[in-house]
Design a protein around this motif. Sequence first.
Motif, mmCIF file in Angstrom:
data_model
loop_
_atom_site.group_PDB
_atom_site.id
_atom_site.type_symbol
_atom_site.label_atom_id
_atom_site.label_comp_id
_atom_site.label_asym_id
_atom_site.label_seq_id
_atom_site.Cartn_x
_atom_site.Cartn_y
_atom_site.Cartn_z
ATOM 1 N N PHE A 82 -7.168 -1.001 1.940
ATOM 2 C CA PHE A 82 -6.648 0.379 1.954
ATOM 3 C C PHE A 82 -7.544 1.290 1.101
ATOM 4 O O PHE A 82 -7.860 2.417 1.488
ATOM 5 N N ARG A 102 0.838 -1.214 0.000
ATOM 6 C CA ARG A 102 0.000 0.000 0.000
ATOM 7 C C ARG A 102 0.873 1.263 0.000
ATOM 8 O O ARG A 102 0.371 2.357 -0.181
ATOM 9 N N ILE A 137 -4.298 -4.015 -0.183
ATOM 10 C CA ILE A 137 -4.572 -2.848 -1.048
ATOM 11 C C ILE A 137 -6.091 -2.636 -1.148
ATOM 12 O O ILE A 137 -6.580 -1.503 -1.071
#
Length: 340
Positions: free
Chosen positions: A184, A123, A181
């Motif tokens: 995120f 991320r 990800i």
Amino acid sequence: MKGALIGCGFFAVNQMHGWRDLPEVEMVAICDRDPERLSIVGDEFAVDRRYQSAEAMFFDGGFDFVDIATTVGSHRALVELAVRHKVPAICQKPFAPTLEDAKAMVAAAEVAGIPLMIHENFRWQTPILAVKAVLDSGAIGEPFWGRVSFRSGFDVFSGQPYLARGKRFIIEDLGIHSLDIARFLFGDASRMTARTRRINPDIAGEDVATMLLDHDSGVTSIVDVSYATKLPEEPFPETFVEIDASRGTLRLGKDYRLTVHGPDGTRENRVAPTLLPWASRPWHNIQESVALIQKHWVERLAAGREPDTSGRDNLKTFALVEAAYLSAERGETVDLGDLL
Ligand code: NAD
């Protein structure tokens, strides 16, 4: 800030480069069971204090944090050792062999009041940060659908031979980053549906996985990963992202091309990572993210604040990994609430 490293293997070299670039950090001790790795890394980074036993290194002390870069089997014992010595710890992904181990590690660190960060660096990749910035700007409105995709035919087994031997492969090793990800970008997820395949007959685990996530934000996302995909142009190690939102769309594609389409038109630009002096293509995207997560650790440690990918946070990413394996095995959707 003085640091120590445990595990001087394939990936740890990137971590040592990253630490060397941070003026506020000095790595004062290193540890590896393998004397050859110890001298290779010790000589390259001029570290005199070298140990084959982590216990001996902690006994001597003299460092403010420890960076654990060993493979997963040793993570729990080493984090617990750091906690016993009251030393803040960074632990490489995957967090632990099981979710129960990971929960025990978080609990031990919290009881002792010791910061614990998982080295979940994807991320922190420049292109992923660029995608997040577009979402946060509101330029495309509220996302309702997303895809995080990593499909490659790259030979990861030559550098990391242990990856061919584990019963679990792509979700635990690579999908874990893609799932993080997705968290995120779209927030926490509550349900997981997954299917896996093994295409390469020479490995023990799955090398293809397709996962469907229900996020609490209302976003439905697909996270798909493969090391069995032979493309005309090898994209390793790029992550592609597609997002459909209320006012427009976003596409992060090959060669770090980001296309943002909204009510004001279409904007295309390249969000390529910086090639750091010690980095090498095609790994430079990952290498830069190592430097960025280390900077984040130092800042948060100095400020006494929890890192974004703390052990507590990473339990939710790790639970998605467990849920994916359970879902694929049972052919059913798995509720994350049953695991956490
Ligand atoms: P590796 O096998 O090359 O290196 C691990 C090293 O740790 C070896 O030198 C081994 O001798 C040492 N070691 C193991 N247990 C030990 C112990 N108890 N005490 C002291 N030394 C010990 O593995 P690698 O490919 O470098 O991977 C290490 C970790 O990094 C893995 O968890 C892997 O998933 C992770 N990794 C992360 C990324 C990323 O982008 N975040 C990329 C690659 C690998």
